[in-house]
Design a protein around this motif. Structure first.
Motif, short mmCIF file in Angstrom:
data_model
loop_
_atom_site.label_atom_id
_atom_site.label_comp_id
_atom_site.label_asym_id
_atom_site.label_seq_id
_atom_site.Cartn_x
_atom_site.Cartn_y
_atom_site.Cartn_z
N VAL A 1 11.81 6.00 11.69
CA VAL A 1 12.26 5.92 10.07
C VAL A 1 11.08 5.58 9.63
O VAL A 1 10.60 6.29 8.70
CB VAL A 1 12.94 4.68 9.51
CG1 VAL A 1 12.97 5.13 8.14
CG2 VAL A 1 14.16 5.22 9.96
N VAL B 1 14.52 15.21 10.44
CA VAL B 1 15.28 14.54 9.82
C VAL B 1 16.29 13.89 10.23
O VAL B 1 17.35 13.07 10.52
CB VAL B 1 15.80 15.45 8.19
CG1 VAL B 1 16.89 14.43 7.82
CG2 VAL B 1 14.64 15.67 7.47
N ALA B 2 17.10 14.86 11.87
CA ALA B 2 18.03 14.93 12.10
C ALA B 2 17.98 13.52 13.45
O ALA B 2 18.85 12.77 13.57
CB ALA B 2 18.70 15.74 13.09
N THR C 1 16.02 10.99 12.53
CA THR C 1 15.96 9.58 12.22
C THR C 1 17.29 9.17 11.30
O THR C 1 17.33 8.51 11.86
CB THR C 1 14.74 10.40 11.39
OG1 THR C 1 13.59 10.66 11.54
CG2 THR C 1 14.53 8.47 9.98
N ALA C 2 18.31 10.53 11.04
CA ALA C 2 19.23 9.95 10.87
C ALA C 2 19.78 9.27 12.04
O ALA C 2 20.76 8.43 11.78
CB ALA C 2 20.09 11.06 10.65
N ALA D 1 18.51 6.14 12.63
CA ALA D 1 19.13 4.94 12.28
C ALA D 1 19.82 4.27 12.22
O ALA D 1 20.96 2.91 12.01
CB ALA D 1 18.45 5.09 10.78
N PHE D 2 21.50 5.25 12.52
CA PHE D 2 22.79 5.21 12.16
C PHE D 2 23.39 4.50 13.85
O PHE D 2 24.94 4.66 13.42
CB PHE D 2 23.94 6.12 11.18
CG PHE D 2 23.38 6.09 10.18
CD1 PHE D 2 23.32 4.91 8.63
CD2 PHE D 2 22.12 7.22 9.89
CE1 PHE D 2 22.65 4.94 7.91
CE2 PHE D 2 21.55 7.16 7.85
CZ PHE D 2 22.24 6.08 7.52
#
Length: 373
Positions: free
Chosen positions: A270, A311-312, A314-315, A318-319
């Motif tokens: 992140v 972006v993909a 990192t998402a 994170a989740f």
């Protein structure tokens, strides 16, 4: 010149519109800006960007993309992995630390091999070590590699083979006179207790500290050239490269480490994504016309792919990476691919800006580009 001749019969050879007429405005004007009157047409055409016969003004870098762009990518991966491995070892995550150590050693080996392959002969790399020149990014980068590489090798070999495990302890003689050895350093983690040799730990920490220089000095190296898209981005490029290296190391950690140990990799993913995307956005806004190679052509396509993958990934980090091993692997692969696309995109954008004289002239007129010899 007018060839009109005055005779008794009048002027001979007169060309209408080419002679000065008394009472009209002369060709001389005072120096300085003059406002154009309404309806007045300019005699001098607007300046256009170009060069002699459309040839490039500066020479395009002759480097091969596989060598130099790969050198940039693997250098960032190595530096970021060493920093992540040092943090993982100090916080008791042996699997993540081992993945970072092995990944750093493999990456710095590939990066050095790509650099030497581009130079042509290994002796040319050794020649750069004859002097220490602080004003030369190449000279300082060579010494950073020399200071970083051996420590990375010691850290990885010690962790994998267990060599220096006993050598990491120091002999002493207790009061009763029986020789013994101090116990090795130990950590506690969710998987149990492990042993770390002291020499290996010292090498890991040193590699983590010097890894920041390995991840960032290549940005200074390419920004110190006359290539417009690289030189004008010298303010944001180090931040972008550090963020890209952090993303790559996080992706490797998510791929190799178990779920219960990948929390540092998720947090660094992140952080690296925010740093890289923010620096890239600011760079494109500030460069103006010179940002076109980062938006168009092959360089632009690679940069857009890098943003989407980052972006993909990192998402996912994170989740999903903290819950599922598959989610962690997918997020790690996306982060690694995004970091590679960033390095190759920067490389291709620089080559495109060197080929087109439009960008070189624009940079020269702005007064920020280096002098072209």
């Amino acid at each position: 010149m007018s060839e009109a001749e005055v005779t008794r019969e009048g002027e001979r050879g007169r060309r209408p519109g080419r002679e000065a007429v008394p009472g009209e405005r002369g060709g001389y004007e005072r120096p300085g800006p003059r406002r154009r009157r309404k309806g007045e047409r300019t005699v001098v055409p607007e300046a256009e960007f170009g060069s002699y016969y459309g040839r490039p003004i500066i020479k395009e870098p002759p480097w091969a993309a596989v060598d130099i762009a790969g050198y940039l990518f693997f250098g960032g991966l190595a530096g970021g992995s060493s920093a992540l491995a040092a943090g993982a070892e100090l916080t008791g995550r042996p699997a993540l630390a081992r993945a970072g150590k092995i990944g750093a050693l493999a990456a710095i080996s590939l990066s050095t091999a790509a650099l030497i392959h581009d130079l042509g002969r290994p002796a040319r790399f050794l020649n750069m070590l004859r002097v220490v020149k602080p004003t030369s990014p190449m000279s300082m980068g060579s010494w950073i590699l020399i200071a970083y590489g051996p420590a990375t090798g010691v850290a990885a070999v010690t962790d994998v083979t267990g060599l220096l495990l006993r050598g990491g302890t120091t002999p002493h003689t207790p009061r009763k006179g029986k020789p013994s050895r101090l116990p090795p350093l130990r950590w506690r983690s969710a998987t149990g207790t492990g042993t770390v040799p002291r020499i290996g730990r010292a090498a890991t920490i040193w590699a983590g500290l010097s890894g920041a220089g390995v991840a960032s000095y290549t940005s200074v190296l390419i920004a110190n050239t006359a290539v417009p898209a690289w030189h004008e981005a010298h303010r944001e490029m180090p931040f972008m490269f550090v963020g890209s290296g952090t993303i790559a190391a996080s992706g490797l950690g998510l791929l190799a480490a178990p779920v219960h140990e990948n929390a540092p990799a998720r947090a660094s993913a992140v952080f690296g994504a925010v740093l890289e995307l923010a620096a890239g956005h600011r760079m494109r806004r500030r460069l103006g016309l010179l940002a076109e190679p980062y938006r168009k052509g092959r360089g632009g396509a690679l940069m857009r792919a890098a943003q989407a993958l980052t972006v993909a990934g990192t998402a996912g980090a994170a989740f999903a990476a903290g819950r599922s091993r598959l989610g962690a692997a997918l997020a790690g692969g996306a982060l690694l691919a995004g970091s590679a696309c960033t390095r190759f995109g920067v490389f291709e954008a620089g080559r495109a800006s060197a080929r087109d004289p439009h960008y070189t002239v624009a940079a020269q007129r702005s007064g920020h580009a280096p002098a072209v010899e």
